[in-house]
Design a protein around this motif. Structure first.
Motif, PDB file in Angstrom:
ATOM      1  N   PRO A 118      -7.542 -38.974  66.410  1.00 30.42           N
ATOM      2  CA  PRO A 118      -7.186 -38.326  65.140  1.00 30.42           C
ATOM      3  C   PRO A 118      -5.775 -38.712  64.686  1.00 30.42           C
ATOM      4  O   PRO A 118      -4.852 -38.813  65.498  1.00 30.42           O
ATOM      5  CB  PRO A 118      -7.270 -36.826  65.473  1.00 30.42           C
ATOM      6  CG  PRO A 118      -8.142 -36.745  66.689  1.00 30.42           C
ATOM      7  CD  PRO A 118      -7.888 -38.006  67.456  1.00 30.42           C
ATOM      8  N   ASN A 119      -5.622 -38.938  63.385  1.00 35.50           N
ATOM      9  CA  ASN A 119      -4.304 -39.229  62.833  1.00 35.50           C
ATOM     10  C   ASN A 119      -3.471 -37.957  62.745  1.00 35.50           C
ATOM     11  O   ASN A 119      -3.998 -36.841  62.661  1.00 35.50           O
ATOM     12  CB  ASN A 119      -4.441 -39.843  61.432  1.00 35.50           C
ATOM     13  CG  ASN A 119      -5.025 -41.235  61.478  1.00 35.50           C
ATOM     14  OD1 ASN A 119      -4.679 -42.025  62.342  1.00 35.50           O
ATOM     15  ND2 ASN A 119      -5.921 -41.539  60.548  1.00 35.50           N
ATOM     16  N   HIS A 124       5.663 -36.200  66.608  1.00 35.64           N
ATOM     17  CA  HIS A 124       6.183 -37.540  66.315  1.00 35.64           C
ATOM     18  C   HIS A 124       5.561 -38.097  65.038  1.00 35.64           C
ATOM     19  O   HIS A 124       6.271 -38.655  64.185  1.00 35.64           O
ATOM     20  CB  HIS A 124       5.889 -38.471  67.497  1.00 35.64           C
ATOM     21  CG  HIS A 124       6.145 -39.915  67.195  1.00 35.64           C
ATOM     22  ND1 HIS A 124       7.412 -40.415  67.031  1.00 35.64           N
ATOM     23  CD2 HIS A 124       5.294 -40.965  67.030  1.00 35.64           C
ATOM     24  CE1 HIS A 124       7.339 -41.714  66.777  1.00 35.64           C
ATOM     25  NE2 HIS A 124       6.071 -42.073  66.760  1.00 35.64           N
ATOM     26  N   SER A 125       4.259 -37.953  64.882  1.00 35.21           N
ATOM     27  CA  SER A 125       3.593 -38.484  63.687  1.00 35.21           C
ATOM     28  C   SER A 125       3.996 -37.709  62.439  1.00 35.21           C
ATOM     29  O   SER A 125       4.171 -38.296  61.364  1.00 35.21           O
ATOM     30  CB  SER A 125       2.072 -38.452  63.873  1.00 35.21           C
ATOM     31  OG  SER A 125       1.611 -37.134  64.103  1.00 35.21           O
ATOM     32  N   TRP A 126       4.172 -36.405  62.562  1.00 33.11           N
ATOM     33  CA  TRP A 126       4.584 -35.593  61.411  1.00 33.11           C
ATOM     34  C   TRP A 126       5.981 -35.991  60.934  1.00 33.11           C
ATOM     35  O   TRP A 126       6.188 -36.249  59.751  1.00 33.11           O
ATOM     36  CB  TRP A 126       4.577 -34.111  61.766  1.00 33.11           C
ATOM     37  CG  TRP A 126       3.218 -33.519  61.958  1.00 33.11           C
ATOM     38  CD1 TRP A 126       2.023 -34.186  62.036  1.00 33.11           C
ATOM     39  CD2 TRP A 126       2.910 -32.129  62.104  1.00 33.11           C
ATOM     40  NE1 TRP A 126       0.992 -33.302  62.228  1.00 33.11           N
ATOM     41  CE2 TRP A 126       1.502 -32.028  62.281  1.00 33.11           C
ATOM     42  CE3 TRP A 126       3.675 -30.973  62.112  1.00 33.11           C
ATOM     43  CZ2 TRP A 126       0.865 -30.806  62.451  1.00 33.11           C
ATOM     44  CZ3 TRP A 126       3.043 -29.756  62.286  1.00 33.11           C
ATOM     45  CH2 TRP A 126       1.647 -29.673  62.454  1.00 33.11           C
ATOM     46  N   THR A 127       6.931 -35.995  61.854  1.00 29.51           N
ATOM     47  CA  THR A 127       8.302 -36.325  61.471  1.00 29.51           C
ATOM     48  C   THR A 127       8.411 -37.791  61.058  1.00 29.51           C
ATOM     49  O   THR A 127       9.188 -38.132  60.168  1.00 29.51           O
ATOM     50  CB  THR A 127       9.275 -36.044  62.619  1.00 29.51           C
ATOM     51  OG1 THR A 127       8.876 -36.780  63.793  1.00 29.51           O
ATOM     52  CG2 THR A 127       9.313 -34.555  62.950  1.00 29.51           C
ATOM     53  N   GLY A 128       7.624 -38.653  61.699  1.00 32.53           N
ATOM     54  CA  GLY A 128       7.686 -40.076  61.375  1.00 32.53           C
ATOM     55  C   GLY A 128       7.228 -40.370  59.958  1.00 32.53           C
ATOM     56  O   GLY A 128       7.936 -41.035  59.192  1.00 32.53           O
ATOM     57  N   LEU A 129       6.062 -39.864  59.593  1.00 34.59           N
ATOM     58  CA  LEU A 129       5.555 -40.115  58.246  1.00 34.59           C
ATOM     59  C   LEU A 129       6.439 -39.444  57.205  1.00 34.59           C
ATOM     60  O   LEU A 129       6.717 -40.010  56.140  1.00 34.59           O
ATOM     61  CB  LEU A 129       4.111 -39.610  58.123  1.00 34.59           C
ATOM     62  CG  LEU A 129       3.394 -39.970  56.821  1.00 34.59           C
ATOM     63  CD1 LEU A 129       3.328 -41.485  56.633  1.00 34.59           C
ATOM     64  CD2 LEU A 129       1.991 -39.375  56.792  1.00 34.59           C
ATOM     65  N   GLY A 130       6.910 -38.228  57.522  1.00 36.43           N
ATOM     66  CA  GLY A 130       7.806 -37.533  56.602  1.00 36.43           C
ATOM     67  C   GLY A 130       9.099 -38.307  56.386  1.00 36.43           C
ATOM     68  O   GLY A 130       9.583 -38.431  55.255  1.00 36.43           O
ATOM     69  N   ALA A 172      19.159 -40.037  60.576  1.00 34.01           N
ATOM     70  CA  ALA A 172      19.185 -39.232  61.805  1.00 34.01           C
ATOM     71  C   ALA A 172      17.780 -38.752  62.159  1.00 34.01           C
ATOM     72  O   ALA A 172      17.405 -38.720  63.342  1.00 34.01           O
ATOM     73  CB  ALA A 172      20.125 -38.045  61.629  1.00 34.01           C
ATOM     74  N   LEU A 173      16.990 -38.380  61.155  1.00 38.26           N
ATOM     75  CA  LEU A 173      15.611 -37.951  61.399  1.00 38.26           C
ATOM     76  C   LEU A 173      14.790 -39.099  61.982  1.00 38.26           C
ATOM     77  O   LEU A 173      13.974 -38.892  62.886  1.00 38.26           O
ATOM     78  CB  LEU A 173      14.990 -37.453  60.093  1.00 38.26           C
ATOM     79  CG  LEU A 173      13.518 -37.009  60.150  1.00 38.26           C
ATOM     80  CD1 LEU A 173      13.344 -35.871  61.149  1.00 38.26           C
ATOM     81  CD2 LEU A 173      13.031 -36.577  58.763  1.00 38.26           C
ATOM     82  N   GLY A 181       8.895 -40.609  69.874  1.00 38.41           N
ATOM     83  CA  GLY A 181       7.852 -41.617  70.071  1.00 38.41           C
ATOM     84  C   GLY A 181       7.932 -42.258  71.446  1.00 38.41           C
ATOM     85  O   GLY A 181       6.905 -42.485  72.096  1.00 38.41           O
ATOM     86  N   LEU A 182       9.147 -42.546  71.906  1.00 40.01           N
ATOM     87  CA  LEU A 182       9.310 -43.118  73.242  1.00 40.01           C
ATOM     88  C   LEU A 182       8.910 -42.112  74.326  1.00 40.01           C
ATOM     89  O   LEU A 182       8.294 -42.480  75.333  1.00 40.01           O
ATOM     90  CB  LEU A 182      10.754 -43.571  73.439  1.00 40.01           C
ATOM     91  CG  LEU A 182      11.196 -44.784  72.613  1.00 40.01           C
ATOM     92  CD1 LEU A 182      12.669 -45.098  72.870  1.00 40.01           C
ATOM     93  CD2 LEU A 182      10.337 -46.004  72.930  1.00 40.01           C
TER      94      LEU A 182
END
Length: 221
Positions: A118-119, A124-130, A172-173, A181-182
């Motif tokens: 699931p995407n 990590h995915s939430w903050t990354g895309l944001g 910074a975000l 992610g790491l």
């Protein structure tokens, strides 16, 4: 008067910090390549090896919204020339950063699509895309206001401090998102100790130090 008298003694030029930032950036990229090419299977945008797709995501996200964006933030102090020339370099570096970011997002969404995972299932995915969405929005506002078509002088003066502030906040975000992610990859691989764990940890440390140095360059005279 006492504060003013002593304050000058603590002023630091941005130049040595720029050098440190470059060293941390080179260290982060070198360690990332060692990790991906030596301990993993390299990178690829093909679905023939899903692990390489994930590795491509890591590499392009490091090169784009971290290293290129960091260089873009430092452009006004790191590059010689007129202010107009440095503005163009600043813009081009951020364009390159967004291109790399798009490739990195393509790699991870392609991986999830093929593997059936699931995407947008993690912090990590939430903050990354944001962060990437904010990065693109920040670029668009800056481009239209300061470069083309360009706003009135009074408007540019009002927007400039907010543009600089939100640029550092978004950067910074992105650094924080990279760290999560790491950590996520670290747990997925089940790394507790060993050479690969050390390389991955030092990669994260180098990325964080690069981020700190870039922010410090931005606020120093």
């Amino acid at each position: 008067m006492a504060a003013g008298g002593y304050g000058g003694r603590y002023q630091v030029s941005a130049t040595p910090v720029i050098v440190l930032a470059q060293l941390f950036g080179v260290a982060a990229l070198t360690l990332m390549l060692v990790w991906l090419l030596h301990f993993r299977n390299g990178i690829s945008l093909s679905t023939s090896n899903l692990g390489r797709l994930l590795d491509a995501h890591h590499l392009f996200m490091l090169c784009g919204p971290i290293i290129c964006a960091g260089q873009g933030i430092m452009a006004y102090k790191a590059f010689p020339g007129t202010r107009r020339a440095r503005k163009i370099i600043h813009t081009l570096l951020h364009v390159l950063g967004m291109v790399f970011a798009v490739i990195g997002l393509y790699a991870i969404f392609k991986l999830y699509s093929v593997s059936g995972v699931p995407n947008m299932h993690s912090l990590h995915s939430w903050t990354g895309l944001g962060a990437i969405c904010l990065y693109v929005l920040q670029f668009w506002i800056g481009f239209t206001c300061f470069l083309f078509p360009g706003a009135a002088a009074a408007t540019r003066a009002d927007v400039k401090p907010w543009h600089a502030f939100f640029g550092l906040v978004i950067f910074a975000l992105i650094i924080c998102t990279s760290a999560t992610g790491l950590i996520q990859r670290f747990r997925f691989l089940g790394l507790l100790r060993g050479k690969e764990a050390l390389v991955l940890n030092f990669t994260g440390v180098a990325i964080i130090l690069f981020g700190i140095a870039v922010v410090l360059v931005a606020i120093l005279p």
